[in-house]
Design a protein around this motif. Structure first.
Motif, PDB file in Angstrom:
ATOM      1  N   PHE A 269      -3.701   3.609  -0.045  1.00 41.80           N
ATOM      2  CA  PHE A 269      -3.583   2.424  -0.910  1.00 41.80           C
ATOM      3  C   PHE A 269      -4.299   1.286  -0.197  1.00 41.80           C
ATOM      4  O   PHE A 269      -3.914   0.886   0.898  1.00 41.80           O
ATOM      5  CB  PHE A 269      -2.079   2.169  -1.078  1.00 41.80           C
ATOM      6  N   ARG A 287       0.865   5.171   1.110  1.00 40.36           N
ATOM      7  CA  ARG A 287       1.816   5.622   0.080  1.00 40.36           C
ATOM      8  C   ARG A 287       1.477   4.953  -1.241  1.00 40.36           C
ATOM      9  O   ARG A 287       0.611   4.084  -1.284  1.00 40.36           O
ATOM     10  CB  ARG A 287       3.206   5.173   0.521  1.00 40.36           C
ATOM     11  N   GLY A 289       2.110   2.354  -4.335  1.00 44.62           N
ATOM     12  CA  GLY A 289       2.630   0.985  -4.387  1.00 44.62           C
ATOM     13  C   GLY A 289       3.723   0.856  -5.430  1.00 44.62           C
ATOM     14  O   GLY A 289       3.809   1.632  -6.376  1.00 44.62           O
ATOM     15  N   GLU A 292       3.006  -0.967  -8.826  1.00 43.14           N
ATOM     16  CA  GLU A 292       1.783  -0.413  -9.417  1.00 43.14           C
ATOM     17  C   GLU A 292       1.984   0.998  -9.980  1.00 43.14           C
ATOM     18  O   GLU A 292       1.428   1.346 -11.029  1.00 43.14           O
ATOM     19  CB  GLU A 292       0.652  -0.363  -8.379  1.00 43.14           C
TER      20      GLU A 292
END
Ligand code: AMP
Ligand code: GLY
Length: 424
Positions: A269, A287, A289, A292
């Motif tokens: 990310f 990882r 978000g 999002e």
């Protein structure tokens, strides 16, 4: 296939929801405890959810695929432990998770590989940091090196604020060991965009751009939160934006990680600032978000299990990702007072009505079920995602659902997806 999702927020609810649609998935387990996740996945029956306990449990249940939401467990090696037992997992090793766990590591990697990012200095002591800061001009950004639950970044417009931020991080140790070192960073202006990629070694599959709205109040005012809403795709980006990010940022980053002997596997990310000189990296995370993911997963038309399994098994090359052209807008409902103190335990009304609406999806974060009633149980309570053929339609769907949900102290931003985030 038996799948385990680790984590308990809206991001994990969206992942569990996406996985539940896959015909491959026959059993879904989660460490999450919110009322939404628990409706579609079974709760891992462990009192203590340390890495070893989870790993032993997953091995005993012959879990086929584990997906890790939060960064904390990745940076202490959950993926190493699972892989050590022959268990497939989506997430980087401890060594690769350092791209999020140490801002110094990330900045030095970017500098060494010509990846666009803000100019910076790394400091080991408060005295040195205060001195080095004067070589920059205001405004200036001060960051703790390590994980600080999203709170380790200060944007300073006076030298007094700069010195205070450095003292807080390096002397008062407000973020503990995360403040052993600090990064002083040039302030970038532009539009913030989140770009996510599925990564396996040097293979990369890009997700469409998304935008988070971090500030608590409309117009990007007030303190930062964990995220008050998100939407995807992002308007106002050039047609070549995603290719450029892949070529100049994501691919060189994963190539460098592999060359260092820390190959990255999982979700990379990149938090970007789209500046006059093009996109520059504000930070990397290892990882998905949140929020999002609550705007991305509803747009994914490919089978989420197949995609995540390809990441874990290194088969990304054979994967074709399909995304809906629709816009998804996720509005977060929070408890009054968040991101400061807030009260929980209030009954939530309207969930049944909203669940029946077409093109609306409700993701739970801080909720819990108390007998027959879902009540608030956190700062961020729900994420309501609306889908539409246009951004305006998606906004209208999301907010019409938001209006039907109520609880004491319900707060949300009214301008999600309605203006470019932060352009000062
Ligand atoms: P980070 O945790 O590094 O993403 O920082 C949190 C937030 O601080 C970002 O989402 C930006 O809004 C802001 N920020 C971080 N670094 C900078 C920078 N160099 N210039 C301007 N804003 C920044
Ligand atoms: N939305 C930003 C984050 O998940 O860190």
């Amino acid at each position: 296939m038996k799948v385990l999702v680790i984590g308990s927020g809206g991001r994990e609810h969206a992942l569990v929801w996406g996985l539940a649609k896959s015909p491959h998935v026959t059993e879904l387990w989660t460490t999450g405890k919110n009322a939404g996740i628990c409706e579609i996945a079974r709760c891992v029956p462990l009192e203590e959810q340390g890495i070893n306990a989870l790993c032993d449990w997953a091995a005993s249940q012959q879990i086929d695929l584990t997906v890790v939401g939060p960064e904390a467990q990745l940076t202490v090696g959950i993926a190493d432990a699972f892989r050590g037992k022959g268990l497939a997992i989506v997430g980087p090793t401890k060594a690769a998770a350092e791209i999020e766990g140490s801002k110094v590591f990330a900045k030095e990697l970017m500098q060494a590989n010509g990846i666009p990012t803000a100019g910076f200095a790394v400091c080991d002591s408060a005295a040195e940091a205060k001195k080095r800061a004067r070589q920059f001009s205001l405004p200036l950004v001060i960051k703790a090196d390590g994980l600080a639950a999203g709170k380790g970044v200060s944007i300073c417009s006076t030298w007094a604020e700069v010195d205070q931020a450095i003292s807080d991080i390096m002397e008062a140790k407000m973020f503990g060991d995360a403040g052993e070192r600090a990064v002083i960073e040039e302030y970038l202006s532009g539009m913030e965009v989140s770009v996510f990629a599925f990564v396996s070694g040097t293979d990369v599959a890009m997700m469409p751009p998304a935008q988070d709205h971090k500030a608590i109040y409309d117009g990007d005012q007030g303190p930062n939160t964990g995220g008050m809403g998100a939407y995807s795709p992002v308007t106002g980006l050039s047609a070549t934006f995603l290719d450029e990010v892949r070529e100049c940022i994501i691919q060189p980053t994963v190539n460098a990680m592999a060359a260092m002997g820390r190959p990255f596997s999982g979700i990379l990310f990149a938090g970007l600032m789209v500046t006059d000189q093009g996109p520059k990296v504000l930070e990397f995370n290892c990882r998905f978000g949140d929020p999002e993911t609550q705007a991305l997963i509803p747009r994914l038309e490919s089978d989420l299990y197949e995609v995540l399994s390809a990441v874990a098994h290194g088969n990304l090359n054979n994967l074709e990702l399909r995304w809906s052209p629709a816009t998804a807008v996720c509005v977060v409902l929070a408890s009054a007072g968040y991101p400061g103190d807030y009260v929980t335990g209030f009954p939530i009304s309207g969930l049944g009505e909203v669940t029946a609406l077409p093109d609306v999806q409700v993701f739970h974060s801080g909720t819990k079920r108390v007998s027959d009633q879902v009540v608030t149980a956190g700062g961020r309570v729900l994420g309501i995602t609306g889908l539409g053929a246009t951004k305006e339609e998606a906004i209208a769907r999301a907010y019409s659902a938001v209006d039907r949900i109520d609880f004491i102290g319900k707060y949300c931003r009214k301008d999600i997806a309605q203006r470019p985030a932060k352009q000062s």
